[in-house]
Design a protein around this motif. Structure first.
Motif, PDB file in Angstrom:
ATOM      1  N   THR A  46      -2.779  17.681  15.657  1.00 41.08           N
ATOM      2  CA  THR A  46      -2.603  16.812  16.833  1.00 41.08           C
ATOM      3  C   THR A  46      -1.398  17.241  17.666  1.00 41.08           C
ATOM      4  OG1 THR A  46      -1.387  15.197  15.473  1.00 41.08           O
ATOM      5  CG2 THR A  46      -3.757  14.830  15.793  1.00 41.08           C
ATOM      6  N   SER A  47      -0.373  17.781  17.020  1.00 44.36           N
ATOM      7  CA  SER A  47       0.769  18.295  17.779  1.00 44.36           C
ATOM      8  C   SER A  47       0.370  19.489  18.630  1.00 44.36           C
ATOM      9  CB  SER A  47       1.905  18.699  16.831  1.00 44.36           C
ATOM     10  OG  SER A  47       2.421  17.584  16.144  1.00 44.36           O
ATOM     11  N   THR A  53      -3.808   8.146  30.379  1.00 44.33           N
ATOM     12  CA  THR A  53      -2.968   8.868  29.424  1.00 44.33           C
ATOM     13  C   THR A  53      -3.356   8.461  28.008  1.00 44.33           C
ATOM     14  OG1 THR A  53      -1.136   8.913  31.001  1.00 44.33           O
ATOM     15  CG2 THR A  53      -0.609   9.330  28.685  1.00 44.33           C
ATOM     16  N   LEU A  54      -3.687   9.450  27.183  1.00 38.76           N
ATOM     17  CA  LEU A  54      -4.114   9.229  25.807  1.00 38.76           C
ATOM     18  C   LEU A  54      -3.162   9.958  24.872  1.00 38.76           C
ATOM     19  CD1 LEU A  54      -7.809   9.850  26.716  1.00 38.76           C
ATOM     20  CD2 LEU A  54      -7.013   7.685  25.760  1.00 38.76           C
ATOM     21  N   LYS A  55      -2.622   9.245  23.898  1.00 40.56           N
ATOM     22  CA  LYS A  55      -1.623   9.832  23.004  1.00 40.56           C
ATOM     23  C   LYS A  55      -1.957   9.532  21.547  1.00 40.56           C
ATOM     24  CE  LYS A  55       2.259   9.492  26.271  1.00 40.56           C
ATOM     25  NZ  LYS A  55       3.625   8.951  26.482  1.00 40.56           N
ATOM     26  N   PHE A  56      -1.652  10.502  20.684  1.00 45.94           N
ATOM     27  CA  PHE A  56      -1.742  10.270  19.254  1.00 45.94           C
ATOM     28  C   PHE A  56      -0.477   9.541  18.811  1.00 45.94           C
ATOM     29  CE2 PHE A  56      -4.539  13.977  19.780  1.00 45.94           C
ATOM     30  CZ  PHE A  56      -5.679  13.492  19.152  1.00 45.94           C
ATOM     31  N   PRO A 110       3.577  25.057  18.354  1.00 45.02           N
ATOM     32  CA  PRO A 110       2.566  26.021  18.791  1.00 45.02           C
ATOM     33  C   PRO A 110       1.352  25.285  19.346  1.00 45.02           C
ATOM     34  CG  PRO A 110       3.443  26.616  16.649  1.00 45.02           C
ATOM     35  CD  PRO A 110       3.971  25.256  16.948  1.00 45.02           C
ATOM     36  N   SER A 111       0.844  25.739  20.475  1.00 46.14           N
ATOM     37  CA  SER A 111      -0.193  24.991  21.172  1.00 46.14           C
ATOM     38  C   SER A 111      -1.529  25.707  21.141  1.00 46.14           C
ATOM     39  CB  SER A 111       0.219  24.763  22.624  1.00 46.14           C
ATOM     40  OG  SER A 111      -0.785  24.053  23.318  1.00 46.14           O
ATOM     41  N   LEU A 112      -2.591  24.898  21.064  1.00 46.52           N
ATOM     42  CA  LEU A 112      -3.949  25.413  21.184  1.00 46.52           C
ATOM     43  C   LEU A 112      -4.496  25.213  22.587  1.00 46.52           C
ATOM     44  CD1 LEU A 112      -5.492  24.098  17.823  1.00 46.52           C
ATOM     45  CD2 LEU A 112      -4.830  26.455  18.369  1.00 46.52           C
TER      46      LEU A 112
END
Length: 298
Positions: A133-134, A251-254, A144-146
Protein backbone atom coordinates in the motif's frame (compact mmCIF):
# COMPACT_ATOMS: atom_id res chain seq x y z
CA UNK A 1 -22.39 40.46 -52.44
CA UNK A 2 -23.69 39.35 -49.03
CA UNK A 3 -24.19 42.28 -46.68
CA UNK A 4 -23.26 41.84 -43.02
CA UNK A 5 -26.19 42.61 -40.79
CA UNK A 6 -25.32 44.95 -37.98
CA UNK A 7 -26.24 43.91 -34.49
CA UNK A 8 -29.03 45.87 -32.88
CA UNK A 9 -27.65 45.13 -29.43
CA UNK A 10 -26.87 48.31 -27.54
CA UNK A 11 -23.21 49.11 -27.06
CA UNK A 12 -21.93 46.50 -29.53
CA UNK A 13 -18.87 47.34 -31.60
CA UNK A 14 -19.04 47.42 -35.36
CA UNK A 15 -16.61 45.40 -37.43
CA UNK A 16 -13.90 47.15 -39.39
CA UNK A 17 -11.20 46.08 -41.82
CA UNK A 18 -7.48 46.67 -41.75
CA UNK A 19 -5.42 47.94 -44.66
CA UNK A 20 -5.18 44.45 -46.17
CA UNK A 21 -8.90 43.88 -46.15
CA UNK A 22 -8.91 41.50 -43.16
CA UNK A 23 -11.91 41.80 -40.92
CA UNK A 24 -11.08 43.00 -37.40
CA UNK A 25 -13.42 42.50 -34.48
CA UNK A 26 -12.88 44.88 -31.57
CA UNK A 27 -13.16 43.28 -28.11
CA UNK A 28 -16.68 42.96 -26.77
CA UNK A 29 -17.64 44.79 -23.64
CA UNK A 30 -18.98 42.38 -21.04
CA UNK A 31 -22.64 42.79 -20.30
CA UNK A 32 -23.13 42.11 -16.57
CA UNK A 33 -26.65 40.86 -17.27
CA UNK A 34 -25.61 38.45 -19.99
CA UNK A 35 -25.63 34.68 -19.55
CA UNK A 36 -22.35 32.83 -18.82
CA UNK A 37 -20.05 32.11 -21.72
CA UNK A 38 -20.81 28.91 -23.56
CA UNK A 39 -18.26 26.09 -23.48
CA UNK A 40 -15.79 25.77 -26.32
CA UNK A 41 -16.86 23.76 -29.35
CA UNK A 42 -14.81 20.76 -30.39
CA UNK A 43 -13.90 20.72 -34.05
CA UNK A 44 -14.19 16.96 -34.27
CA UNK A 45 -17.70 16.54 -33.01
CA UNK A 46 -19.15 20.03 -33.10
CA UNK A 47 -20.55 19.43 -29.62
CA UNK A 48 -20.21 21.99 -26.85
CA UNK A 49 -18.19 20.46 -24.02
CA UNK A 50 -16.25 21.83 -21.07
CA UNK A 51 -12.76 20.48 -20.42
CA UNK A 52 -14.04 18.70 -17.31
CA UNK A 53 -16.16 16.38 -19.43
CA UNK A 54 -12.94 14.83 -20.76
CA UNK A 55 -11.44 14.10 -17.33
CA UNK A 56 -11.71 10.72 -15.56
CA UNK A 57 -15.08 10.48 -13.87
CA UNK A 58 -15.61 9.17 -10.37
CA UNK A 59 -16.21 5.44 -10.07
CA UNK A 60 -19.07 4.27 -7.91
CA UNK A 61 -18.32 3.21 -4.33
CA UNK A 62 -18.94 -0.47 -5.02
CA UNK A 63 -16.36 -0.57 -7.81
CA UNK A 64 -13.76 1.12 -5.60
CA UNK A 65 -14.49 -1.31 -2.78
CA UNK A 66 -14.30 -4.40 -4.98
CA UNK A 67 -11.05 -3.44 -6.69
CA UNK A 68 -9.33 -2.54 -3.43
CA UNK A 69 -10.55 -5.52 -1.42
CA UNK A 70 -9.52 -7.92 -4.18
CA UNK A 71 -5.90 -6.78 -3.95
CA UNK A 72 -5.82 -6.72 -0.14
CA UNK A 73 -7.36 -10.20 0.04
CA UNK A 74 -4.76 -11.55 -2.39
CA UNK A 75 -1.98 -10.22 -0.16
CA UNK A 76 -3.38 -12.14 2.82
CA UNK A 77 -3.88 -15.31 0.78
CA UNK A 78 -0.34 -15.17 -0.58
CA UNK A 79 1.14 -15.21 2.91
CA UNK A 80 -1.28 -17.93 4.11
CA UNK A 81 -0.39 -20.17 1.17
CA UNK A 82 3.33 -19.67 0.87
CA UNK A 83 4.49 -19.14 4.47
CA UNK A 84 4.13 -20.89 7.82
CA UNK A 85 4.24 -19.94 11.50
CA UNK A 86 7.08 -22.34 12.26
CA UNK A 87 10.49 -21.71 10.77
CA UNK A 88 11.76 -24.16 8.15
CA UNK A 89 15.29 -23.09 9.09
CA UNK A 90 16.87 -21.09 11.88
CA UNK A 91 16.06 -17.40 11.30
CA UNK A 92 18.92 -14.90 11.34
CA UNK A 93 18.20 -12.25 13.94
CA UNK A 94 20.46 -9.78 12.12
CA UNK A 95 18.62 -10.20 8.82
CA UNK A 96 18.99 -6.78 7.18
CA UNK A 97 16.26 -7.65 4.68
CA UNK A 98 13.70 -7.75 7.50
CA UNK A 99 14.39 -4.10 8.28
CA UNK A 100 13.15 -3.19 4.79
CA UNK A 101 9.68 -4.38 5.83
CA UNK A 102 9.59 -2.77 9.26
CA UNK A 103 6.48 -0.70 9.87
CA UNK A 104 5.81 2.29 12.13
CA UNK A 105 2.46 0.68 12.95
CA UNK A 106 4.03 -2.32 14.68
CA UNK A 107 4.98 -2.17 18.40
CA UNK A 108 8.59 -3.17 17.63
CA UNK A 109 10.87 -4.23 14.78
CA UNK A 110 10.23 -7.45 12.89
CA UNK A 111 13.60 -8.75 14.04
CA UNK A 112 12.36 -8.41 17.60
CA UNK A 113 8.76 -9.58 17.08
CA UNK A 114 9.10 -12.60 14.80
CA UNK A 115 11.21 -14.90 17.05
CA UNK A 116 8.78 -14.65 19.97
CA UNK A 117 5.44 -14.38 18.17
CA UNK A 118 2.98 -17.26 17.94
CA UNK A 119 1.30 -15.58 14.97
CA UNK A 120 4.16 -14.93 12.59
CA UNK A 121 1.81 -15.27 9.63
CA UNK A 122 -0.07 -12.18 10.81
CA UNK A 123 3.15 -10.21 11.16
CA UNK A 124 4.11 -11.18 7.61
CA UNK A 125 0.66 -10.16 6.36
CA UNK A 126 1.09 -6.75 7.96
CA UNK A 127 4.60 -6.36 6.56
CA UNK A 128 3.58 -7.21 3.01
CA UNK A 129 0.35 -5.20 3.05
CA UNK A 130 2.14 -2.13 4.43
CA UNK A 131 4.87 -2.42 1.81
CA UNK A 132 2.39 -2.79 -1.05
CA UNK A 133 0.00 0.00 0.00
CA UNK A 134 2.94 2.35 0.57
CA UNK A 135 4.18 1.66 -2.94
CA UNK A 136 0.86 2.68 -4.51
CA UNK A 137 0.24 5.76 -2.35
CA UNK A 138 1.67 8.80 -4.17
CA UNK A 139 2.28 10.80 -0.96
CA UNK A 140 4.17 7.96 0.72
CA UNK A 141 7.62 9.24 -0.16
CA UNK A 142 10.35 8.07 -0.16
CA UNK A 143 8.96 4.53 -0.35
CA UNK A 144 9.74 2.72 -3.61
CA UNK A 145 6.78 3.33 -5.88
CA UNK A 146 4.87 1.19 -8.34
CA UNK A 147 3.20 4.29 -9.79
CA UNK A 148 4.35 6.49 -12.69
CA UNK A 149 6.96 8.96 -11.46
CA UNK A 150 4.76 11.95 -12.30
CA UNK A 151 2.08 10.75 -9.87
CA UNK A 152 4.35 11.11 -6.88
CA UNK A 153 6.47 14.19 -7.53
CA UNK A 154 3.98 16.86 -6.53
CA UNK A 155 2.32 14.98 -3.62
CA UNK A 156 5.69 14.20 -2.04
CA UNK A 157 6.66 17.87 -2.32
CA UNK A 158 3.32 19.03 -0.90
CA UNK A 159 3.59 16.69 2.09
CA UNK A 160 7.21 17.51 2.81
CA UNK A 161 8.17 19.29 6.02
CA UNK A 162 9.04 22.50 4.19
CA UNK A 163 5.66 22.78 2.48
CA UNK A 164 2.79 24.98 3.62
CA UNK A 165 0.45 24.03 0.79
CA UNK A 166 -2.05 22.35 3.12
CA UNK A 167 -2.70 25.71 4.79
CA UNK A 168 -3.56 27.47 1.53
CA UNK A 169 -7.20 28.09 0.76
CA UNK A 170 -8.65 25.61 -1.72
CA UNK A 171 -5.59 23.33 -1.68
CA UNK A 172 -7.70 20.19 -1.34
CA UNK A 173 -9.92 21.06 -4.28
CA UNK A 174 -6.96 22.02 -6.43
CA UNK A 175 -5.10 18.80 -5.64
CA UNK A 176 -8.21 16.86 -6.64
CA UNK A 177 -8.27 18.63 -10.01
CA UNK A 178 -4.53 18.12 -10.41
CA UNK A 179 -4.83 14.36 -9.93
CA UNK A 180 -7.54 13.82 -12.52
CA UNK A 181 -5.92 16.21 -14.98
CA UNK A 182 -2.59 14.41 -14.56
CA UNK A 183 -4.29 11.04 -15.07
CA UNK A 184 -5.89 12.38 -18.26
CA UNK A 185 -2.89 14.17 -19.76
CA UNK A 186 -0.22 11.61 -18.95
CA UNK A 187 0.17 8.91 -21.62
CA UNK A 188 -1.63 5.69 -20.71
CA UNK A 189 0.66 3.83 -18.27
CA UNK A 190 -0.50 0.45 -19.58
CA UNK A 191 1.00 1.35 -22.97
CA UNK A 192 4.05 3.19 -21.69
CA UNK A 193 7.07 0.95 -22.25
CA UNK A 194 9.36 3.04 -20.05
CA UNK A 195 6.93 3.00 -17.12
CA UNK A 196 6.25 -0.74 -17.43
CA UNK A 197 9.98 -1.44 -17.37
CA UNK A 198 10.39 0.75 -14.29
CA UNK A 199 7.42 -0.93 -12.59
CA UNK A 200 8.68 -4.41 -13.38
CA UNK A 201 12.11 -3.65 -11.94
CA UNK A 202 10.49 -2.50 -8.71
CA UNK A 203 8.27 -5.59 -8.66
CA UNK A 204 11.27 -7.89 -9.09
CA UNK A 205 13.18 -6.09 -6.33
CA UNK A 206 10.24 -6.42 -3.92
CA UNK A 207 9.67 -10.10 -4.77
CA UNK A 208 13.30 -10.98 -4.14
CA UNK A 209 13.55 -8.85 -1.02
CA UNK A 210 10.42 -10.33 0.57
CA UNK A 211 11.45 -13.90 -0.27
CA UNK A 212 14.87 -13.37 1.29
CA UNK A 213 13.57 -11.61 4.40
CA UNK A 214 10.99 -14.27 5.25
CA UNK A 215 12.78 -17.33 3.84
CA UNK A 216 12.94 -19.09 7.25
CA UNK A 217 9.13 -19.23 7.34
CA UNK A 218 8.46 -20.27 3.75
CA UNK A 219 6.18 -23.21 3.04
CA UNK A 220 8.55 -25.77 1.50
CA UNK A 221 5.57 -27.42 -0.19
CA UNK A 222 5.83 -24.76 -2.90
CA UNK A 223 8.66 -24.01 -5.27
CA UNK A 224 10.37 -20.64 -5.05
CA UNK A 225 9.31 -19.94 -8.63
CA UNK A 226 5.64 -20.38 -7.71
CA UNK A 227 6.04 -18.07 -4.74
CA UNK A 228 7.71 -15.44 -6.89
CA UNK A 229 5.09 -15.61 -9.66
CA UNK A 230 2.27 -15.24 -7.15
CA UNK A 231 3.70 -12.13 -5.50
CA UNK A 232 4.71 -10.57 -8.84
CA UNK A 233 1.12 -10.92 -10.09
CA UNK A 234 -0.23 -9.32 -6.89
CA UNK A 235 2.17 -6.39 -7.20
CA UNK A 236 1.20 -5.84 -10.83
CA UNK A 237 -2.47 -5.78 -9.84
CA UNK A 238 -1.61 -3.41 -6.98
CA UNK A 239 0.05 -1.00 -9.43
CA UNK A 240 -3.11 -1.00 -11.54
CA UNK A 241 -5.17 -0.34 -8.40
CA UNK A 242 -2.90 2.54 -7.43
CA UNK A 243 -3.35 4.19 -10.84
CA UNK A 244 -7.11 3.74 -10.55
CA UNK A 245 -7.29 5.26 -7.04
CA UNK A 246 -5.06 8.15 -8.07
CA UNK A 247 -7.39 9.12 -10.92
CA UNK A 248 -10.44 9.41 -8.66
CA UNK A 249 -11.68 12.97 -7.99
CA UNK A 250 -12.24 12.02 -4.34
CA UNK A 251 -9.18 11.53 -2.14
CA UNK A 252 -8.77 7.89 -1.09
CA UNK A 253 -6.19 6.87 1.51
CA UNK A 254 -5.08 3.67 3.18
CA UNK A 255 -5.44 4.09 6.93
CA UNK A 256 -3.09 2.31 9.33
CA UNK A 257 -3.90 2.83 13.02
CA UNK A 258 -1.03 2.77 15.50
CA UNK A 259 -0.38 -0.26 17.70
CA UNK A 260 -1.70 1.79 20.64
CA UNK A 261 -4.99 2.36 18.84
CA UNK A 262 -5.65 -1.34 18.16
CA UNK A 263 -4.63 -2.47 21.65
CA UNK A 264 -1.90 -4.71 23.09
CA UNK A 265 -1.27 -8.01 21.35
CA UNK A 266 -3.22 -6.98 18.25
CA UNK A 267 -2.08 -5.75 14.84
CA UNK A 268 -3.71 -4.60 11.62
CA UNK A 269 -2.97 -7.12 8.90
CA UNK A 270 -4.94 -5.23 6.22
CA UNK A 271 -5.60 -1.48 6.29
CA UNK A 272 -8.83 0.42 5.83
CA UNK A 273 -9.44 2.44 2.68
CA UNK A 274 -10.96 5.78 3.62
CA UNK A 275 -12.49 8.48 1.42
CA UNK A 276 -11.48 11.82 2.93
CA UNK A 277 -12.87 14.30 0.37
CA UNK A 278 -15.87 14.46 -1.91
CA UNK A 279 -15.70 14.57 -5.71
CA UNK A 280 -14.99 18.31 -5.59
CA UNK A 281 -12.02 17.83 -3.31
CA UNK A 282 -13.77 19.28 -0.26
CA UNK A 283 -13.05 17.65 3.09
CA UNK A 284 -15.74 15.34 4.43
CA UNK A 285 -16.94 16.01 7.95
CA UNK A 286 -16.03 12.41 8.73
CA UNK A 287 -14.00 10.05 6.57
CA UNK A 288 -16.05 7.41 4.77
CA UNK A 289 -14.69 3.91 5.30
CA UNK A 290 -14.77 2.18 1.91
CA UNK A 291 -12.98 -0.99 2.99
CA UNK A 292 -12.73 -2.04 6.64
CA UNK A 293 -9.43 -2.84 8.31
CA UNK A 294 -8.61 -6.38 9.46
CA UNK A 295 -7.21 -6.74 12.99
CA UNK A 296 -5.76 -10.01 14.29
CA UNK A 297 -3.55 -11.25 17.12
CA UNK A 298 0.13 -10.34 16.89
Amino acid sequence: MRHRQESKRKGRYRSSKDSEGLELKPPRQQDPTSTPKTPFVTEASGLSRTYESYLPQSADDRTIQQKTKATLDQIELHVENFYRNSASSAPRLDNAELAVFDSPYLPASLTSLLPRSKNRINLMKHALAHSVTSSISPSASPAPSLLPTEYGLLPSTVTSARSNVSTKAGSGQIMSRWRVMTAYLRPDPTKDVAYIAQRNRQINDTVQSFATAFAPWKNIGYKDEERARSLAAILEDAATLGIFLFSQPSTLKFHWPTSGEVGPGRIVVSPALVKTTDEKGQDLMEGQVMVKQVVLDA
